[in-house]
Design an enzyme around this catalytic site. Structure first.
Site: not given
Ligand code: B16
Ligand code: MG
Length: 213
Positions: A11, A13
């Site tokens: 993953d 984030d």
């Molecule tokens: P975006 P991951 C996720 O990343 C985040 O944890 C989540 O908080 C966010 O809403 C989602 O990506 C979408 O992000 O707005 O940049 O498309 O943890 O799956 O790496």
């Molecule tokens: Mg994450």
């Protein structure tokens, strides 16, 4: 080599880089402008879920209803603030132990991939100097259903050409742990996800991963 796993899917984030705080700041600003209550507890529910699904969770506290077009504009506004915050990111924002763990996995012959819900994955990888580093990158741009649906991890596995049972996913969010398990993969949980019973391994730091591969 007789190994249990052939690939590790990360993953992004909360595992590779701490962009979660930037998401929080950007959603907080939007919620404040719209007069919607928002706090850490609500933010916790946004981990790993898509931008539009995150917005729907935030709007549960809204005093008015929004049309689809208005929702799309709100999500765009949040993303603009988030993107400008991403401008501050650099290689030093990788979470502790990440570069060493990635190179140790490579030395041990594992394929490595990203499985992230974020549509901003390419820009984030570029900012932290990992663009082109992974064998596969599956992200929010290539999927229809976000975590807890397994689609993003299945996409990463298929890009790698590795069966699900030979993939180990590293996740910091409950939605991601569930997604990986639904995809038939093992999961190493870090951060908040360590409280998930479904995870196979619990990591205090990312370097702990090297004990299990
Ligand atoms: P975006 P991951 C996720 O990343 C985040 O944890 C989540 O908080 C966010 O809403 C989602 O990506 C979408 O992000 O707005 O940049 O498309 O943890 O799956 O790496
Ligand atoms: Mg994450």
């Amino acid at each position: 080599m007789n190994k249990r796993y052939q690939a590790v899917i990360f993953d992004l984030d909360g595992v590779i880089v701490s962009t979660d705080h930037y998401h929080f700041l950007a959603w907080s600003k939007l919620a404040e402008q719209e007069g919607i209550e928002f706090n850490e507890q609500i933010n916790h529910r946004l981990r790993g879920v898509s931008r539009m699904e995150s917005l729907e969770i935030i709007l549960e506290k809204a005093k008015k209803s929004y049309t689809q077009d208005e929702k799309r504009k709100l999500a765009e506004r949040k993303n603009e603030v988030y993107r400008s915050l991403l401008g501050q990111l650099n290689e030093n924002d990788m979470l502790p132990g990440v570069p060493e763990t990635l190179s140790a996995l490579r030395e041990r012959g594992y394929q490595i991939a990203i499985g992230s819900s974020s549509k901003n994955t390419p820009v984030i990888l570029e900012r932290i100097g990992l663009s082109g580093y992974f064998d596969a990158v599956a992200d929010g741009n290539g999927i229809v259903h976000s975590k807890p649906d397994p689609e993003v991890f299945l996409l990463a596995a298929s890009q790698l050409g590795v069966p699900s049972a030979a993939c180990l996913v590293v996740e910091d969010a409950e939605a991601g742990v569930i997604a990986a398990k639904r995809g038939g993969m093992a999961v190493a949980a870090i951060g908040e996800a360590r409280s998930c019973k479904e995870a196979n391994y619990s990591l205090e730091t990312i370097a702990d991963l090297l004990q299990y591969v």
